[in-house]
Design a protein around this motif. Structure first.
Motif: not given
Length: 318
Positions: A134-135, A137-138, A177-178, A180-181, A185, A257, A287, A291
């Motif tokens: 998460y971190k 990917s962000y 980033g988007l 894999y985020g 999740r 997460v 956000y 997603l």
């Protein structure tokens, strides 16, 4: 140079005697003759596209409302598999290598999360891995967004970077980033439900099978070492408004997460604004909508386009 003759209105035309402008006019006229009557066909194709998209939206919404678990699993599989097809077809080895490493490690994490009996160290391992994803990917998405804005304002010229290169770099990072985020999740949500249900202090439907003691974390089932009012060296103990207490990393992993916004035990709505002082850690409505849009774009849009192409082919539309 050999003479080039072509038919125009039933007569042979010698292109070698024509000026470039006259050749262009004749080619343009021939194109209109060749595509005469295609306007109606194009209108039919537009109607097929719009009709298919509307029906697909209705189907997906109804599916999600009636059978959310199967919808989420199907969407997750599409999110995971569709990029594999395109990367192999287009030879994007960089993305394919990252996708492979993510898949191997995540498969091991899911394997650990679904074992019975559940190891005491597994919940922390799962949350640490997906919180890391998460971190990362962000941070990658933010860096990509900065690179895109950097290029749009022309600041890349200060470093003698071509606009095409800097824009491609930003867009790639933003997508990584988007993507894999979202993927991380979604996998984390499945592991979260499964582990919490296995431990017994959580049930997605109905009452949990057992009640946690006052010094037990209902997420991981391990003992709480630090008191609520004390400051821990590695992590603190956090108490929700419903008075249930958890390890700080566990409850953060559960909410950030695992995408949960209720107490893991009693399902009471928790005040996420009070829990997370950092605004970037709060699950935000916009956000979440972003997603969801990305899930639809990656998972279902290629399927809808394939259905549209199949309908056009069956109707003889070109």
């Amino acid at each position: 140079m050999a003479e080039k003759k072509m038919e125009h209105d039933g007569q042979a035309v010698d292109y070698s005697d024509l000026l470039p402008e006259e050749r262009w006019k004749l080619e343009h006229a021939r194109m209109h003759v060749r595509h005469r009557g295609h306007e109606a066909m194009h209108a039919e194709m537009v109607l097929v596209l719009l009709g298919t998209m509307v029906m697909a939206q209705i189907f997906l919404v109804q599916w999600k409302q009636r059978h959310q678990r199967s919808y989420n699993l199907a969407t997750l599989f599409q999110m995971w598999a569709v990029p594999l097809y395109f990367t192999m077809k287009l030879y994007w080895w960089r993305f394919l290598s990252l996708w492979g490493m993510f898949s191997v490690i995540t498969s091991y994490i899911i394997f650990r999360a679904t074992r019975k009996p559940l190891s005491g160290t597994t919940p922390r391992l799962v949350y640490k891995w997906f919180l890391l994803i998460y971190k990362m990917s962000y941070a990658t998405g933010i860096l990509g967004y900065i690179a895109v804005m950097f290029t749009m304002f022309g600041l890349n010229l200060l470093f003698r970077l071509r606009s095409e290169d800097s824009m491609d770099f930003g867009v790639v990072l933003l997508f990584y980033g988007l993507y894999y985020g979202v993927l991380g999740r979604d996998f984390a949500e499945i592991c979260t439900d499964y582990m919490a249900s296995t431990i017994g202090y959580y049930s997605s439907n109905g009452i949990p099978s057992k009640q946690p003691a006052s010094d037990i974390c209902a997420v991981c089932g391990q003992r709480l070492i630090v008191n609520v009012d004390d400051e821990g060296i590695i992590e603190n103990t956090y108490q929700l408004s419903c008075d249930h207490v958890f390890h700080e990393f566990c409850i953060r992993g559960w909410c950030i997460v695992g995408k949960k916004q209720t107490c893991p035990y009693c399902k009471e709505k928790v005040d996420l604004k009070r829990m997370f002082s950092n605004p970037w850690e709060r699950p935000h409505v916009l956000y979440g909508q972003l997603l969801d849009w990305l899930r639809y774009l990656v998972a279902w849009q290629p399927v809808i386009v394939g259905v549209v192409q199949g309908i056009n082919f069956s109707l003889g539309l070109e």
